[in-house]
Design an enzyme around this catalytic site. Sequence first.
Site, PDB file in Angstrom:
ATOM      1  N   GLY C  55       0.809  -1.212   0.000  1.00 43.26           N
ATOM      2  CA  GLY C  55       0.000   0.000   0.000  1.00 43.26           C
ATOM      3  C   GLY C  55       0.844   1.265   0.000  1.00 43.26           C
ATOM      4  O   GLY C  55       2.026   1.233   0.315  1.00 43.26           O
ATOM      5  N   GLY C  57       1.322   5.466   1.256  1.00 46.33           N
ATOM      6  CA  GLY C  57       1.202   6.161   2.531  1.00 46.33           C
ATOM      7  C   GLY C  57       2.363   5.887   3.470  1.00 46.33           C
ATOM      8  O   GLY C  57       2.390   6.394   4.592  1.00 46.33           O
ATOM      9  N   HIS C  58       3.346   5.095   2.994  1.00 52.10           N
ATOM     10  CA  HIS C  58       4.511   4.742   3.815  1.00 52.10           C
ATOM     11  C   HIS C  58       5.800   5.256   3.183  1.00 52.10           C
ATOM     12  O   HIS C  58       6.869   4.701   3.411  1.00 52.10           O
ATOM     13  CB  HIS C  58       4.628   3.222   3.939  1.00 52.10           C
ATOM     14  CG  HIS C  58       3.425   2.568   4.512  1.00 52.10           C
ATOM     15  ND1 HIS C  58       3.045   2.763   5.807  1.00 52.10           N
ATOM     16  CD2 HIS C  58       2.500   1.738   3.970  1.00 52.10           C
ATOM     17  CE1 HIS C  58       1.947   2.062   6.046  1.00 52.10           C
ATOM     18  NE2 HIS C  58       1.592   1.438   4.949  1.00 52.10           N
ATOM     19  N   ASP C 111      -2.001  -8.155   1.599  1.00 49.24           N
ATOM     20  CA  ASP C 111      -0.939  -8.355   0.613  1.00 49.24           C
ATOM     21  C   ASP C 111      -0.862  -9.825   0.208  1.00 49.24           C
ATOM     22  O   ASP C 111      -0.681 -10.148  -0.969  1.00 49.24           O
ATOM     23  CB  ASP C 111       0.421  -7.930   1.191  1.00 49.24           C
ATOM     24  CG  ASP C 111       0.463  -6.461   1.565  1.00 49.24           C
ATOM     25  OD1 ASP C 111      -0.414  -6.022   2.336  1.00 49.24           O
ATOM     26  OD2 ASP C 111       1.348  -5.751   1.084  1.00 49.24           O
ATOM     27  N   HIS C 220       0.770  -0.245  10.613  1.00 46.10           N
ATOM     28  CA  HIS C 220      -0.374   0.644  10.394  1.00 46.10           C
ATOM     29  C   HIS C 220      -1.068   0.963  11.690  1.00 46.10           C
ATOM     30  O   HIS C 220      -2.251   1.239  11.735  1.00 46.10           O
ATOM     31  CB  HIS C 220      -1.397   0.001   9.456  1.00 46.10           C
ATOM     32  CG  HIS C 220      -0.787  -0.504   8.212  1.00 46.10           C
ATOM     33  ND1 HIS C 220      -0.173  -1.736   8.151  1.00 46.10           N
ATOM     34  CD2 HIS C 220      -0.660   0.056   7.001  1.00 46.10           C
ATOM     35  CE1 HIS C 220       0.290  -1.908   6.926  1.00 46.10           C
ATOM     36  NE2 HIS C 220       0.025  -0.856   6.217  1.00 46.10           N
TER      37      HIS C 220
END
Lengths: 210, 210, 333, 333
Positions: C55, C57-58, C111, C220
């Site tokens: 994903g 955002g990291h 994932d 997260h």
Amino acid sequence: MEKIGYDEIASIFNAASMRIRENIKELSALDAATGDGDHGTTMGRAMDAVEKAVSESAGSDLKTLLYNIGWGAMCIDGGSTGPLMGSLFMGMSDAVADKESLDCEALAAMFEAGLAGVRKQTKAKVGDKTMMDALEPAVKAIREACDAGKSVPEALAAGAEAAMKGAESTKELVARFGRAKNLGERTLGHQDPGATSIALMFKGFAEAFK
Amino acid sequence: MEKIGYDEIASIFNAASMRIRENIKELSALDAATGDGDHGTTMGRAMDAVEKAVSESAGSDLKTLLYNIGWGAMCIDGGSTGPLMGSLFMGMSDAVADKESLDCEALAAMFEAGLAGVRKQTKAKVGDKTMMDALEPAVKAIREACDAGKSVPEALAAGAEAAMKGAESTKELVARFGRAKNLGERTLGHQDPGATSIALMFKGFAEAFK
Amino acid sequence: MVMKKFINDPANLTPELLEGYSMAYANKVALVSEKLVVRANPKPLDKVALVTLGGAGHEPALSGFVGEGMLDVSVVGDIFAAPGPPKVFEGLKMMKRDAGILFVVLNHEGDVMSANMAEQMAEREGIRLKRVLTHEDIAPGADAPIENRRGLVGCIPLYKVAGAAAEEGKSLEEVYEIAERFNQNMATLAVALKPATHPAMGEPIFELADDEMEIGMGQHGEAGTGRSKMMSADETAEIMIRQLSQAVGAKSGDKLLVILNGAGATTLMELYIVFRKVKQYLNEQGIEVARSLVGELLTVQEMAGFQMFVAKMDDELLKYWDAPCDTPYLTVR
Amino acid sequence: MVMKKFINDPANLTPELLEGYSMAYANKVALVSEKLVVRANPKPLDKVALVTLGGAGHEPALSGFVGEGMLDVSVVGDIFAAPGPPKVFEGLKMMKRDAGILFVVLNHEGDVMSANMAEQMAEREGIRLKRVLTHEDIAPGADAPIENRRGLVGCIPLYKVAGAAAEEGKSLEEVYEIAERFNQNMATLAVALKPATHPAMGEPIFELADDEMEIGMGQHGEAGTGRSKMMSADETAEIMIRQLSQAVGAKSGDKLLVILNGAGATTLMELYIVFRKVKQYLNEQGIEVARSLVGELLTVQEMAGFQMFVAKMDDELLKYWDAPCDTPYLTVR
Ligand SMILES: Nc1ncnc2c1ncn2[C@@H]1O[C@H](COP(=O)(O)OP(=O)(O)O)[C@@H](O)[C@H]1O
Ligand SMILES: Nc1ncnc2c1ncn2[C@@H]1O[C@H](COP(=O)(O)OP(=O)(O)O)[C@@H](O)[C@H]1O
Ligand SMILES: [Mg+2]
Ligand SMILES: [Mg+2]
Ligand SMILES: [Mg+2]
Ligand SMILES: [Mg+2]
């Protein structure tokens, strides 16, 4: 008291240091309003150096004492404060030559030499909202007191009063030096931290004889 | 209503989507308690894909409609939700073959095939605090309703009720799958977001006929 | 309350960030098919390709390490969400080659599910690949079943080591063996002090009291195992490095790679202070910090905290760690 | 309230961070005389040395760029405070050589005063040096007197360009000319969203309302010129790049180096979104983004915000920007 010597000079610095230490938070808060909020800790570090110099200079002479105090202040990581304070004290050292004690005249001359030392580092003048707003009137008041025949303690008391007034006057000024100048008009209403430190130091100088 | 066809299936998906949309914040809040707080937005994205598939499948057949819905859900960036929902709907598609309409028996078979699709992706069972806790009882209730001779709307209503009860039952469970399992015992008392989504979807399915 | 982030429409975060990223590093990476970050200068077909997924955002995250000597394709999902299986399949298909693909998957259910389905699709296309599943989080215990151990920052040094082996022309079996050796000898533990704000939702992704920290926090904000009162840097460092060095079975004379990965708001200043203690602790045990890296590799928005990573290294792994690479966020000469 | 930072005794922040930093990058840098970060492999004496100074607390900051092709010595002060003149003098003395020293000073009063006194000392020792004063902040206006313009992130690309020229064997006059050319053609503007906590004091260094941002913020939270309501990434980017490109007089056909420097808590995600708009805006003006960098170079603890930097490049400057270097936080192959 007509003259002061090594021990009295050492003790006025310790007294000044105490006054600063009591106000570290307040000084940083003033700096947070118009600068970067570290003036208190920086002055705290400067005073560490001052006290260390005082204690390590034991057995030396007046000139060495003041030189060590100045060099100590200079050696801290002090933003503008280190060089300015360092120059003030090292300038004072220049003026005492090989004197063992200071009468009122020599005291005034010593502070004038300190002021001259600071002037080599900065173009700031009274009205620019810096420590100069406290330092210049303090030195001037000491000179005038001496010229009027006052004693050393009386002269220092006059210096302290003038420095405090000068510091307070910075509230009505717009900063033209230091980080605060970036704030421009928004510095109005805030008292300058550096001027406040000078006022606290001179307060300590005077109180050492109360 | 004895049978439902293309239009009804399309409309039950739109109704399910509406129910999810109303609860996006709540679903994310449930996920924030035990997971990473994104289940609502993810389900929102899945429903975007579902609605898009419904509208773009116009003119096609039931199998294609369900396949497109499943593929659409699969294509979103949906963490576990995309593959699981995608498998559910694509599994349902497998079961309708070239049927034009579904009686209660065919409806039950369709949901069973969906459940089988999900089972290919996960080992989670009832009691593991996942969407399975709502999905399995819902499918089972629909099967039982049909076996008992109920109508399609009645069967869907039974499915919705069972799903909701299943979702609520997750409060008393400890998570054994998904991000929530990291919390272990601390998941007790929290309702599982995925199970809640399933319950909301089955609620939508049933309401489409009210 | 207005979210204090520089964003536009929260629905467009991922496409905009990927576009900006590929513009900023156009000399090293390119964005294709919306969600695939690939090398600007593709690797020759006779070498094993490295593909991964995860994903957004990291950042810099996985895509920050696409380039010579590391990754070939990073398949990017939306904020904190794994990309869907069809996109992952597309990434694999793009790298289809006789030399094969090393497919690196981080152990997070989303994932893994996406990877599973993508692999099924790839199999039907006759794509040759081997999967490495990173799962080096020791928060649930170093002996916990693999399903319970998350993949954290360890994927990034793994890309480095495996990428160097691939670049050298090793076969898929060899690259896989090297990657797995590294994989089996690494461990990570995370700690969090302050939550991140989900950039699309605008809400904090977890809560932590004003005087609390949590060791074992996931990537997260999935809760960890060790909520406690705030500790000093030295105390925190010692608790973590003790567990980590035990987890990899490091003994006197062993050589470790140590990485401190800032979560976002934790400063390098703090990470250096922590590193100092880690190094002191390992020195006392006679364990050598053979290589180290302190920075932000895999972040969680403006979360405060960090991941501490160690890997037990042998000479071959060290050689690949030291090999040249040229990616936006890691370059070795 | 407990400060949420990984630290030990706040009085020891700087020595501990420097110790940790030099341990983590022992292959590239070394710490000498407590506050001097120097290259692990010193530059030959026949090449011009680069020396700089600045306070700690901004990591990676100046010391992060000590190494081949960039800096030779970074003289570090305490948190947010310039080092005292004697220490700076020590740094200069250590680099004394016939080839001379390029002395890079950021325009902050403390740094400048310290540099002034150190230079006086250096002169007495017969040390050959030339000073470059970076002052590229355009917050007070691009035409404001130099005293009013702060040195921000621009020092770092300047180390790169001047460092490459020095590495090539250019004379002090030549290195100085190249550095000054870069210095005269660069501009920075900062924006802040959330304050940093002073890591020794534990207090925020400034305040900003929940829905406000400030363009023109200084490196330590000294207030800027443009407090406003929160704007979108695109709006913010456009306001800033417009002023910056005007400040350097960029015209159609010109080539820019663009750097986005995160302040600490602002994510790369956001910086990429901002970069995207910057690139679009410049494209529309026919101005080329010839090179770019997005990352954290000079931070302010966990402040949210960033500095946008541009420099107008000519072929020689581009050549030096592209030249190899090997430092902890910037490596070019
Ligand atoms: N150029 C200058 N001349 C005289 N005094 C100055 C000058 N610059 C700053 N000051 C004084 O220093 C004070 C700030 O000191 P401090 O906060 O310790 O340094 P810094 O600004 O480097 O953080 C100001 O309040 C001001 O009185
Ligand atoms: N292995 C699994 N099997 C079945 N359901 C699962 C599994 N993993 C997660 N789920 C369901 O997914 C939900 C979380 O979905 P979501 O938040 O969208 O995904 P993610 O955990 O990737 O962020 C959980 O509440 C649970 O119901
Ligand atoms: Mg200050
Ligand atoms: Mg989730
Ligand atoms: Mg998720
Ligand atoms: Mg300061």
